[in-house]
Design an enzyme around this catalytic site. Structure first.
Site, PDB file in Angstrom:
ATOM      1  N   ARG A  52       0.803  -1.223   0.000  1.00 16.66           N
ATOM      2  CA  ARG A  52       0.000   0.000   0.000  1.00 16.66           C
ATOM      3  C   ARG A  52       0.837   1.275   0.000  1.00 16.66           C
ATOM      4  NH1 ARG A  52      -2.745  -4.066   2.584  1.00 16.66           N
ATOM      5  NH2 ARG A  52      -1.838  -3.516   4.581  1.00 16.66           N
ATOM      6  N   GLU A  99       3.179  -7.852  13.862  1.00 17.56           N
ATOM      7  CA  GLU A  99       2.343  -8.204  14.998  1.00 17.56           C
ATOM      8  C   GLU A  99       1.866  -9.643  14.913  1.00 17.56           C
ATOM      9  OE1 GLU A  99      -0.355  -5.477  12.456  1.00 17.56           O
ATOM     10  OE2 GLU A  99       1.762  -5.797  12.748  1.00 17.56           O
TER      11      GLU A  99
END
Length: 182
Positions: free
Chosen positions: A69, A106
């Site tokens: 992105r 994460e």
């Protein structure tokens, strides 16, 4: 620094176009979907314009976009401020010689790569991505650029997840975000 704290009137329009998808890509994750932002030409343009207004005239010669992105927001910012765009890619996506940097996500591990010679020592760089969560991806991007002698001026993201404390991992490097999501 954050545009939402500066009370820019365009922020509400941008934030309203970001869809939150619960439990994606796995249970417990609240995915920040910017594809809905891209469907609105005004909100998309406002997003790019806010970054351009911040970085125009700052002598930035490199806009480094993080796959994938960061490839959406980085090139229009680079064109508008007169900088080159350097893609930072996942492993084995760039032909030729590359340097790489591993990092922790994460929910796993990953790696970023950059072409050798894409950035020269002394160049001033801006790192662009859609979102900062734990900060691992941005840190890897900064390390790649600094290893070749670039000066990372700032990191820029559309969205910050402040509860994950990614800003703390940037070792004091400035971060500019448009929207916070909790």
């Amino acid at each position: 620094m954050s545009a939402y704290r500066d009370k820019d009137p365009r922020i509400d329009g941008i934030q309203s176009k970001i869809r939150v998808v619960p439990n994606f890509p796995k249970p417990g994750i609240r995915f920040q979907d910017i594809t809905t932002l891209l469907l609105d030409p005004k909100a998309f343009k406002d997003t790019v314009d806010l970054f351009v207004e911040r970085y125009k005239g700052k002598n930035i010669s490199v806009v480094a976009g993080i796959e994938a992105r960061g490839f959406i927001f980085g090139p229009p910012i680079a064109l508008e401020i007169g900088a080159k765009f350097v893609p930072l890619r996942k492993p084995k996506k760039l032909p030729g010689k590359v340097i790489s940097e591993e990092y922790v996500l994460e929910y796993g591990r990953d790696c970023l790569e950059m072409h050798v010679g894409a950035v020269e020592p002394g160049e001033r760089a801006l790192v662009v991505d859609d979102l900062i969560a734990t900060g691992g991806t941005l840190c890897a991007a900064m390390k790649l650029l600094e290893r070749v002698g670039a000066e990372v001026v700032e990191c820029a993201c559309v969205i910050e997840l402040p509860d994950l404390k990614g800003r703390e991992c940037l070792n004091g490097k400035p971060l500019y975000v448009l929207v916070e999501s909790h």
